[in-house]
Write a protein that holds these residues in place. Structure first.
Motif, PDB file in Angstrom:
ATOM      1  N   LEU A 156      -1.287  -0.035   6.953  1.00 34.05           N
ATOM      2  CA  LEU A 156      -0.315   0.966   6.520  1.00 34.05           C
ATOM      3  C   LEU A 156      -0.018   1.839   7.720  1.00 34.05           C
ATOM      4  O   LEU A 156      -0.930   2.265   8.417  1.00 34.05           O
ATOM      5  CB  LEU A 156      -0.909   1.823   5.391  1.00 34.05           C
ATOM      6  N   CYS A 157       1.251   2.063   7.987  1.00 34.67           N
ATOM      7  CA  CYS A 157       1.626   2.910   9.119  1.00 34.67           C
ATOM      8  C   CYS A 157       2.381   4.122   8.607  1.00 34.67           C
ATOM      9  O   CYS A 157       3.388   3.981   7.927  1.00 34.67           O
ATOM     10  CB  CYS A 157       2.516   2.141  10.092  1.00 34.67           C
ATOM     11  N   ASN A 184       1.855   6.891  -4.341  1.00 32.92           N
ATOM     12  CA  ASN A 184       1.657   8.150  -3.611  1.00 32.92           C
ATOM     13  C   ASN A 184       2.037   8.045  -2.128  1.00 32.92           C
ATOM     14  O   ASN A 184       1.372   8.603  -1.273  1.00 32.92           O
ATOM     15  CB  ASN A 184       0.205   8.608  -3.779  1.00 32.92           C
ATOM     16  N   ASN A 185       3.081   7.257  -1.830  1.00 28.76           N
ATOM     17  CA  ASN A 185       3.585   7.100  -0.457  1.00 28.76           C
ATOM     18  C   ASN A 185       2.484   6.630   0.496  1.00 28.76           C
ATOM     19  O   ASN A 185       2.495   6.947   1.683  1.00 28.76           O
ATOM     20  CB  ASN A 185       4.214   8.409   0.045  1.00 28.76           C
ATOM     21  N   GLY A 186       1.502   5.909  -0.040  1.00 34.15           N
ATOM     22  CA  GLY A 186       0.411   5.393   0.781  1.00 34.15           C
ATOM     23  C   GLY A 186      -0.504   6.481   1.314  1.00 34.15           C
ATOM     24  O   GLY A 186      -1.309   6.247   2.201  1.00 34.15           O
ATOM     25  N   GLY A 187      -0.383   7.698   0.788  1.00 30.59           N
ATOM     26  CA  GLY A 187      -1.181   8.819   1.279  1.00 30.59           C
ATOM     27  C   GLY A 187      -0.557   9.514   2.481  1.00 30.59           C
ATOM     28  O   GLY A 187      -1.109  10.468   3.011  1.00 30.59           O
ATOM     29  N   CYS A 188       0.611   9.030   2.921  1.00 31.45           N
ATOM     30  CA  CYS A 188       1.294   9.634   4.072  1.00 31.45           C
ATOM     31  C   CYS A 188       2.070  10.863   3.623  1.00 31.45           C
ATOM     32  O   CYS A 188       2.689  10.852   2.569  1.00 31.45           O
ATOM     33  CB  CYS A 188       2.263   8.627   4.698  1.00 31.45           C
ATOM     34  N   SER A 189       2.050  11.906   4.434  1.00 27.94           N
ATOM     35  CA  SER A 189       2.747  13.123   4.039  1.00 27.94           C
ATOM     36  C   SER A 189       4.260  13.033   4.237  1.00 27.94           C
ATOM     37  O   SER A 189       5.002  13.731   3.555  1.00 27.94           O
ATOM     38  CB  SER A 189       2.180  14.345   4.761  1.00 27.94           C
ATOM     39  N   HIS A 190       4.758  12.195   5.143  1.00 28.02           N
ATOM     40  CA  HIS A 190       6.204  12.051   5.328  1.00 28.02           C
ATOM     41  C   HIS A 190       6.671  10.646   4.991  1.00 28.02           C
ATOM     42  O   HIS A 190       7.212  10.407   3.939  1.00 28.02           O
ATOM     43  CB  HIS A 190       6.621  12.418   6.756  1.00 28.02           C
ATOM     44  N   SER A 218       0.804  -1.218   0.000  1.00 23.05           N
ATOM     45  CA  SER A 218       0.000   0.000   0.000  1.00 23.05           C
ATOM     46  C   SER A 218       0.841   1.274   0.000  1.00 23.05           C
ATOM     47  O   SER A 218       0.305   2.365  -0.139  1.00 23.05           O
ATOM     48  CB  SER A 218      -0.947  -0.007   1.202  1.00 23.05           C
ATOM     49  N   CYS A 219       2.157   1.145   0.119  1.00 16.49           N
ATOM     50  CA  CYS A 219       3.032   2.320   0.142  1.00 16.49           C
ATOM     51  C   CYS A 219       3.548   2.689  -1.251  1.00 16.49           C
ATOM     52  O   CYS A 219       4.111   3.758  -1.430  1.00 16.49           O
ATOM     53  CB  CYS A 219       4.227   2.078   1.055  1.00 16.49           C
ATOM     54  N   GLU A 220       3.395   1.780  -2.211  1.00 11.72           N
ATOM     55  CA  GLU A 220       3.997   2.006  -3.524  1.00 11.72           C
ATOM     56  C   GLU A 220       3.436   3.217  -4.251  1.00 11.72           C
ATOM     57  O   GLU A 220       4.167   3.946  -4.896  1.00 11.72           O
ATOM     58  CB  GLU A 220       3.837   0.756  -4.393  1.00 11.72           C
ATOM     59  N   SER A 225       5.989   6.222   5.034  1.00  9.34           N
ATOM     60  CA  SER A 225       5.004   5.158   5.143  1.00  9.34           C
ATOM     61  C   SER A 225       5.716   3.820   5.266  1.00  9.34           C
ATOM     62  O   SER A 225       6.816   3.636   4.767  1.00  9.34           O
ATOM     63  CB  SER A 225       4.086   5.146   3.921  1.00  9.34           C
ATOM     64  N   GLU A 226       5.072   2.902   5.973  1.00  5.97           N
ATOM     65  CA  GLU A 226       5.609   1.559   6.130  1.00  5.97           C
ATOM     66  C   GLU A 226       4.467   0.574   5.953  1.00  5.97           C
ATOM     67  O   GLU A 226       3.431   0.683   6.619  1.00  5.97           O
ATOM     68  CB  GLU A 226       6.230   1.392   7.514  1.00  5.97           C
ATOM     69  N   HIS A 227       4.651  -0.365   5.050  1.00 10.56           N
ATOM     70  CA  HIS A 227       3.627  -1.376   4.809  1.00 10.56           C
ATOM     71  C   HIS A 227       3.812  -2.506   5.805  1.00 10.56           C
ATOM     72  O   HIS A 227       4.894  -3.048   5.945  1.00 10.56           O
ATOM     73  CB  HIS A 227       3.741  -1.911   3.377  1.00 10.56           C
TER      74      HIS A 227
END
Length: 107
Positions: A48-49, A33-39, A29-31, A41-43
């Motif tokens: 998704l974290c 748009n960075n998973g939607g995280c602004s800084h 889920s990180c591949e 992301s870790e799958h």
């Protein structure tokens, strides 16, 4: 009439009596748009974290990083002047004080 059910990772075959393994596609889920995280992301399995750079914290959406106001509680600079900026802060002395060895001293 008895009904058959299959364990996770298997599906009931057309004969409705046997279970066949299914291929599970693992999606990172990180591949995109960075998973939607602004800084950062870790799958992780099933989730998704998002995490933030130093000086920022996750907002209520758990994806957006916002500036952490280190001066908010008044304890960061030991009751002296605290100046918060994006991603950090700095301490300054009130009039009549100077900083020495990280301890505020009256002058």
């Amino acid at each position: 009439m008895a009904r058959c059910a299959c364990h996770t990772g298997y599906q009931l075959s057309e004969d409705k009596n046997t279970c066949n393994g299914i291929e599970l596609e693992i999606v990172n889920s990180c591949e995109k748009n960075n998973g939607g995280c602004s800084h950062h992301s870790e799958h992780t399995i099933g989730a998704l974290c998002c995490s933030c750079n130093h000086g920022y914290q996750l907002d209520s959406d758990e994806k957006t990083c916002i500036d952490l106001d280190e001066c908010e509680n008044g304890e960061t600079c030991y009751a002296q002047l605290c100046i918060s900026y994006l991603g950090g802060y700095k301490c300054s002395c009130q009039e009549g004080f100077q900083m020495r060895m990280s301890v505020w001293m009256s002058v």
